[in-house]
Enzyme design. Structure first.
Site, short mmCIF file in Angstrom:
data_model
loop_
_atom_site.label_atom_id
_atom_site.label_comp_id
_atom_site.label_asym_id
_atom_site.label_seq_id
_atom_site.Cartn_x
_atom_site.Cartn_y
_atom_site.Cartn_z
N ASP A 100 -22.91 8.00 -2.19
CA ASP A 100 -24.02 7.05 -2.35
C ASP A 100 -24.30 6.40 -1.00
O ASP A 100 -24.35 5.19 -0.86
CB ASP A 100 -23.67 5.99 -3.40
CG ASP A 100 -24.86 5.10 -3.77
OD1 ASP A 100 -26.02 5.53 -3.54
OD2 ASP A 100 -24.64 3.99 -4.29
N TRP A 115 -10.72 -7.65 3.48
CA TRP A 115 -12.00 -8.19 3.95
C TRP A 115 -12.35 -7.53 5.28
O TRP A 115 -11.49 -7.38 6.15
CB TRP A 115 -11.91 -9.69 4.14
CG TRP A 115 -13.19 -10.31 4.62
CD1 TRP A 115 -13.58 -10.49 5.92
CD2 TRP A 115 -14.25 -10.81 3.81
NE1 TRP A 115 -14.82 -11.07 5.96
CE2 TRP A 115 -15.26 -11.28 4.68
CE3 TRP A 115 -14.45 -10.90 2.44
CZ2 TRP A 115 -16.45 -11.85 4.21
CZ3 TRP A 115 -15.62 -11.47 1.97
CH2 TRP A 115 -16.61 -11.93 2.86
#
Length: 289
Positions: free
Chosen positions: A194, A91
């Site tokens: 991307d 995380w």
């Protein structure tokens, strides 16, 4: 059960989830599945994507994240598990996009690109949204870009009616000029693939401000492609990112004139995914070179 245990035994993660040994907080949906925050017994948080239909998309994303992390020069979340059913990473907390963080990111992105790639392309194909990215290696960037980044999506956009026959013909003619418009040859760069603003996450990286790279479709390509994608929909403090990048690895003369060339592929992808609303912008990018 803690993070060190999962690092040593990642194969146990699906079973732990099935038996509710991990506390799950739903965060929403993503690409035919869902995204979740997982909290371990010791309070450690993880990020997870879980798909309803197993596919290669999540393993491909995991491979990309690990490859970008390999040189150790950019902030990339640690991958714990990447299988057809789920992707689990460390995380990372988001935060404000500071000038210091943007400049640090520019320097790190330059170092990441400079770490290089074996070829233009990759060992395996990638996935962008729901679309397959063909990564067949080619000896030079113009050949790779035309054959595997532009032509497949030009055909798909034309066949879907997102581009008219006349528009597709104009873009096809522009593709014949890619080699002439590409600027001086460069070695393959290690690309995110991307890099729009939604796939960088400003926040704390250790004890300093920085940007995390997330959701990549990585391969060996031309470094100006990542920078053009970052500019396509705007990014915070982009001028500072570019200035810091250029200080570490100066960009080739005329790079600003080639932005449209490098934006052609993502715009064709948007035509395929979202329709004719992107046709005029795609045509303008083709006409720019």
């Amino acid at each position: 059960m803690d993070l060190e245990y999962l690092r040593a035994h990642p194969e146990t993660i699906p079973r732990l989830v099935e038996h509710q040994r991990i506390r799950i907080t739903p965060l929403g949906g993503a690409k035919g599945g869902r995204v979740e925050r997982w909290t371990l017994d010791d309070g450690t948080d993880l990020f997870a994507k879980v798909t309803a239909e197993p596919s290669d998309a999540l393993p491909a994303e995991g491979r990309s994240l690990r490859w970008l992390a390999e040189p150790g020069v950019a902030a990339v979340p640690e991958v714990l598990l990447a299988v057809p059913e789920m992707l689990v990473t460390a995380w990372v907390d988001g935060g404000p996009a500071t000038v210091a963080g943007a400049e640090r990111f520019g320097r790190e992105l330059a170092a990441l690109h400079a770490s290089g790639a074996p070829t233009f392309g990759a060992e395996s194909d990638g996935v962008l949204a729901t679309l397959t990215l063909r990564n067949t290696p080619e000896p030079d960037w113009p050949t790779f870009y035309v054959k595997h980044r532009c032509e497949p999506f030009l055909r798909q956009a034309r066949d879907a009616g997102a581009l008219t026959a006349a528009q597709a013909s104009t873009i096809d003619a522009a593709l014949e000029r890619v080699a002439d418009a590409a600027g001086p040859p460069e070695p393959p760069a290690r690309l995110h693939g991307d890099l729009w603003s939604g796939n960088v996450l400003p926040g704390r990286v250790g004890d300093v401000d920085g940007w995390w790279l997330i959701d990549p479709a990585a391969y060996g390509g031309h470094r100006e492609t990542d920078l053009a994608m970052l500019a396509l929909f705007g990014a915070p403090h982009l001028d500072r990112v570019l200035a810091a990048y250029d200080e570490v690895t100066p960009l080739a003369p005329g790079w600003r004139d080639r932005v449209g060339l490098h934006q052609l592929h993502p715009l064709l992808v948007h035509c395929v995914l979202f329709g004719a609303g992107y046709a005029s912008q795609t045509l303008a990018a083709a006409r720019s070179f």
